[in-house]
Design a protein around this motif. Structure first.
Motif, PDB file in Angstrom:
ATOM      1  N   ASP A  69       2.863  13.188  -4.736  1.00 56.69           N
ATOM      2  CA  ASP A  69       1.511  12.988  -5.245  1.00 56.69           C
ATOM      3  C   ASP A  69       1.489  11.709  -6.095  1.00 56.69           C
ATOM      4  O   ASP A  69       2.366  11.494  -6.937  1.00 56.69           O
ATOM      5  CB  ASP A  69       1.072  14.168  -6.111  1.00 56.69           C
ATOM      6  N   GLY A  70       0.459  10.906  -5.855  1.00 55.54           N
ATOM      7  CA  GLY A  70       0.279   9.707  -6.665  1.00 55.54           C
ATOM      8  C   GLY A  70       1.335   8.653  -6.425  1.00 55.54           C
ATOM      9  O   GLY A  70       2.312   8.851  -5.692  1.00 55.54           O
ATOM     10  N   ILE A  71       1.107   7.487  -7.031  1.00 53.29           N
ATOM     11  CA  ILE A  71       2.038   6.356  -6.916  1.00 53.29           C
ATOM     12  C   ILE A  71       3.119   6.500  -7.980  1.00 53.29           C
ATOM     13  O   ILE A  71       2.823   6.752  -9.150  1.00 53.29           O
ATOM     14  CB  ILE A  71       1.283   5.018  -7.111  1.00 53.29           C
ATOM     15  N   PRO A  72       4.398   6.333  -7.628  1.00 59.46           N
ATOM     16  CA  PRO A  72       5.483   6.436  -8.615  1.00 59.46           C
ATOM     17  C   PRO A  72       5.271   5.440  -9.752  1.00 59.46           C
ATOM     18  O   PRO A  72       5.065   4.242  -9.500  1.00 59.46           O
ATOM     19  CB  PRO A  72       6.748   6.111  -7.812  1.00 59.46           C
ATOM     20  N   PRO A  73       5.296   5.885 -10.987  1.00 57.98           N
ATOM     21  CA  PRO A  73       5.111   4.963 -12.129  1.00 57.98           C
ATOM     22  C   PRO A  73       6.100   3.805 -12.130  1.00 57.98           C
ATOM     23  O   PRO A  73       5.736   2.671 -12.478  1.00 57.98           O
ATOM     24  CB  PRO A  73       5.303   5.871 -13.346  1.00 57.98           C
ATOM     25  N   LEU A  74       7.362   4.073 -11.761  1.00 59.08           N
ATOM     26  CA  LEU A  74       8.348   2.999 -11.750  1.00 59.08           C
ATOM     27  C   LEU A  74       8.013   1.938 -10.685  1.00 59.08           C
ATOM     28  O   LEU A  74       8.301   0.753 -10.873  1.00 59.08           O
ATOM     29  CB  LEU A  74       9.744   3.571 -11.498  1.00 59.08           C
ATOM     30  N   LEU A  75       7.418   2.343  -9.573  1.00 60.34           N
ATOM     31  CA  LEU A  75       6.982   1.383  -8.559  1.00 60.34           C
ATOM     32  C   LEU A  75       5.824   0.548  -9.089  1.00 60.34           C
ATOM     33  O   LEU A  75       5.767  -0.673  -8.872  1.00 60.34           O
ATOM     34  CB  LEU A  75       6.570   2.114  -7.282  1.00 60.34           C
ATOM     35  N   ALA A  76       4.902   1.189  -9.801  1.00 62.29           N
ATOM     36  CA  ALA A  76       3.776   0.459 -10.390  1.00 62.29           C
ATOM     37  C   ALA A  76       4.266  -0.557 -11.404  1.00 62.29           C
ATOM     38  O   ALA A  76       3.776  -1.699 -11.465  1.00 62.29           O
ATOM     39  CB  ALA A  76       2.797   1.442 -11.034  1.00 62.29           C
ATOM     40  N   GLU A  77       5.264  -0.165 -12.224  1.00 63.13           N
ATOM     41  CA  GLU A  77       5.815  -1.098 -13.209  1.00 63.13           C
ATOM     42  C   GLU A  77       6.497  -2.277 -12.520  1.00 63.13           C
ATOM     43  O   GLU A  77       6.362  -3.432 -12.948  1.00 63.13           O
ATOM     44  CB  GLU A  77       6.812  -0.359 -14.108  1.00 63.13           C
ATOM     45  N   ALA A  78       7.247  -2.010 -11.454  1.00 65.57           N
ATOM     46  CA  ALA A  78       7.930  -3.092 -10.727  1.00 65.57           C
ATOM     47  C   ALA A  78       6.916  -4.058 -10.108  1.00 65.57           C
ATOM     48  O   ALA A  78       7.106  -5.282 -10.128  1.00 65.57           O
ATOM     49  CB  ALA A  78       8.836  -2.501  -9.650  1.00 65.57           C
ATOM     50  N   CYS A  79       5.823  -3.523  -9.580  1.00 62.34           N
ATOM     51  CA  CYS A  79       4.797  -4.384  -8.974  1.00 62.34           C
ATOM     52  C   CYS A  79       4.105  -5.231 -10.039  1.00 62.34           C
ATOM     53  O   CYS A  79       3.795  -6.412  -9.812  1.00 62.34           O
ATOM     54  CB  CYS A  79       3.777  -3.532  -8.215  1.00 62.34           C
ATOM     55  N   ARG A  80       3.858  -4.641 -11.215  1.00 58.95           N
ATOM     56  CA  ARG A  80       3.249  -5.427 -12.301  1.00 58.95           C
ATOM     57  C   ARG A  80       4.199  -6.542 -12.736  1.00 58.95           C
ATOM     58  O   ARG A  80       3.774  -7.672 -12.989  1.00 58.95           O
ATOM     59  CB  ARG A  80       2.918  -4.515 -13.476  1.00 58.95           C
ATOM     60  N   GLY A 103       0.828  -1.202   0.000  1.00 59.78           N
ATOM     61  CA  GLY A 103       0.000   0.000   0.000  1.00 59.78           C
ATOM     62  C   GLY A 103       0.862   1.253   0.000  1.00 59.78           C
ATOM     63  O   GLY A 103       1.786   1.361   0.826  1.00 59.78           O
ATOM     64  N   PHE A 104       0.576   2.167  -0.911  1.00 58.19           N
ATOM     65  CA  PHE A 104       1.379   3.404  -1.015  1.00 58.19           C
ATOM     66  C   PHE A 104       0.537   4.582  -0.553  1.00 58.19           C
ATOM     67  O   PHE A 104      -0.535   4.864  -1.104  1.00 58.19           O
ATOM     68  CB  PHE A 104       1.840   3.615  -2.463  1.00 58.19           C
ATOM     69  N   GLY A 105       1.047   5.285   0.475  1.00 60.06           N
ATOM     70  CA  GLY A 105       0.359   6.463   1.004  1.00 60.06           C
ATOM     71  C   GLY A 105       0.682   7.689   0.165  1.00 60.06           C
ATOM     72  O   GLY A 105       1.831   8.156   0.174  1.00 60.06           O
ATOM     73  N   THR A 106      -0.292   8.171  -0.569  1.00 58.79           N
ATOM     74  CA  THR A 106      -0.059   9.304  -1.469  1.00 58.79           C
ATOM     75  C   THR A 106      -0.228  10.641  -0.744  1.00 58.79           C
ATOM     76  O   THR A 106      -0.856  10.719   0.323  1.00 58.79           O
ATOM     77  CB  THR A 106      -1.024   9.229  -2.659  1.00 58.79           C
TER      78      THR A 106
END
Length: 510
Positions: free
Chosen positions: A101-112, A93-96
């Motif tokens: 602001d928002g979830i880092p795109p690179l973190l989203a890519e790593a999670c995918r 869970g990422f606290g924005t």
């Protein structure tokens, strides 16, 4: 196992409307069941590597301060998520709007890339609220499971008070676990099951595995999978004297489930131990009836067997005797009890002085082959007879068992080998050795071959010519040796009685 409360999962946590959590990306991009793994706790940390302080099944919350120096380095994010995934973290869970602001795109890519569920925790939702919601769900599930366990144990205890307490207990366990439950006896035979729904191939493989457990003879619990179905096995009874096995079509049970199963195992074990006293009395009664039948008067045995088991097998009968050892005696007895119940008076058994006696109708001897194969026993079978010749039939059966070469030997086959094939006694061997001693001494003292010559002479119907050919000597040499043997034995070997005596001595000493 019945679901008594919603299990704590990431899906259930995301479904809490008051938390306003949002799954990042599409659920379909995740592995199937990724959101439904058990959630054991919710924790927060901004460490670059928090894994030493985490446990499996945990959801981790972070504000992302550990990524401030990472800038646009995708490898930092990927390494971070891989560490969490390897530790067994079920979601991130990422606290924005705290650090960024928002979830880092690179973190989203790593999670995918790592199939790690990633969700947003908005600024208005404090981490403590998420952690408290997870703890409440875990506590509610734990309370519900304990309540279920108490209710299940109460229901099982009441079932044990019914007339067929053991069967009712197993049926209640199957209902509580919502799974198939079966009871195998000490012989590895399935005696009870609830419900009757196992496929034949699964049942056969399960029966084989139960047989392995029983032959091992040690108290144990084990798990296995058969055609994708998980099974749990629990032995009943003491080590070395197992009374059976309870099998359940259930995989890993939680603490409450194991507690319920333990209660059933204890009740079943107690019921079987109590039954042991009744079994002992039944065994003694059967042994007494065998002793009565050996008087060749079946009147008493018929009356008792009729009242208890539906009667004795109808004459003509086959009387068999087996050497089933003490190690498998209980299993053999239970197996025979089941076969006797199935035949309704068509099979009787009981322990005699020389072994286990089995009586069947002529033509029903397939049960003897099955018994021999199952228990690795040797069985002797007497000639067909009536109950007025029962004692003689048991003698025949014992002789066939002891002298036969097959797993199941019939007296008629053994009898064809002749009178002298009967096992000699120590006394007979002593007399035989004394009878042949003069020939043995003469051969030792004079370097002759009188003993071998006499043996060959008798085997060739006392023909001097045939004996000479067999020994490779002249017939006059044979004649001279026989005369010397007569002098040594002080016996006239021209008489049938003398020849038979020496022939019997030679057979007994071989």
């Amino acid at each position: 196992m019945p679901t008594v409360a919603e299990a704590p999962t990431l899906r259930a946590l995301l479904g809490r409307g008051d938390l306003h959590l949002r799954l990042e990306g599409d659920e379909n991009s995740l592995d199937q069941g990724a959101l439904d793994r058990p959630l054991r706790w919710v924790h927060s940390s901004d460490l670059t590597d928090p894994t030493p302080f985490l446990s499996e099944g945990l959801a981790l919350l972070t504000t992302g301060t550990q990524f401030q120096a990472a800038a646009d380095d995708a490898s930092v994010y990927l390494a971070y998520v891989r560490r969490l995934s390897a530790r067994g973290v079920v979601g991130l869970g990422f606290g924005t709007e705290v650090v960024r602001d928002g979830i880092p795109p690179l973190l989203a890519e790593a999670c995918r890339a790592e199939q790690m569920p990633l969700f947003e925790v908005p600024y208005r939702t404090p981490f403590i609220a998420v952690a408290r919601a997870g703890a409440e769900a875990i506590a509610a599930q734990s309370y519900a499971r304990r309540s279920w366990a108490l209710a299940a144990q109460r229901a099982i205890s009441l079932a044990a008070l019914r007339p067929d307490g053991l069967g009712a207990t197993l049926a209640e366990l199957a209902r509580q676990l919502d799974a198939w439950v079966g009871l195998f006896d000490a012989a590895g035979t399935l005696t009870r099951e609830h419900p009757s729904s196992l496929e034949q191939t699964v049942a056969a493989e399960l029966r084989a595995e139960v047989g392995v457990v029983l032959r091992r003879g040690a108290r144990a619990g084990s798990s296995l999978r058969i055609e994708g179905v998980p099974f749990t096995l629990q032995t009943l009874g003491r080590g070395g004297r197992l009374r059976g096995v309870i099998a359940m079509a259930a995989g890993d049970l939680d603490q409450e489930g194991r507690g319920v199963v333990t209660a059933v195992v204890a009740m079943a074990g107690l019921a079987l131990e109590q039954q042991q006293g009744l079994d002992r009395a039944r065994t003694l009664l059967r042994a007494g009836l065998v002793h009565s039948l050996r008087s060749d008067d079946p009147t008493l045995a018929r009356r008792i067997a009729r009242d208890l088991w539906g009667g004795l097998p109808a004459a003509p009968i086959l009387v068999a005797m087996t050497d089933a050892g003490a190690a498998r005696r209980d299993a053999a007895r239970e197996w025979l009890e089941l076969r006797a119940d199935e035949r309704g008076g068509g099979l009787f058994f009981g322990r005699g002085d020389d072994g286990l006696v089995i009586v069947v109708r002529v033509g029903d001897d397939e049960v003897l082959d099955e018994f021999a194969d199952r228990f690795g026993a040797r069985i002797g079978v007497a000639d067909p007879s009536g109950y007025d010749a029962f004692s003689g039939a048991t003698d025949q059966a014992r002789l066939a068992r002891d002298r036969g070469v097959a797993r199941v030997s019939h007296f008629a086959d053994v009898a064809r080998t002749g009178v002298l094939s009967v096992p000699p006694s120590d006394e007979a061997r002593t007399v035989a050795a004394a009878a042949l001693a003069p020939l043995v001494r003469h051969d030792l003292d004079h370097g002759t071959a009188l003993l071998e010559t006499v043996r060959t002479w008798l085997a060739n119907d006392c023909s001097h010519e045939a004996t000479a050919r067999a020994l490779g000597v002249h017939r006059h040499t044979v004649r001279a040796r026989i005369a010397a043997a007569e002098r040594a034995l002080d016996s006239d070997l021209s008489s049938f009685a003398a020849r038979a005596e020496i022939w019997a001595a030679l057979r007994l000493s071989s």
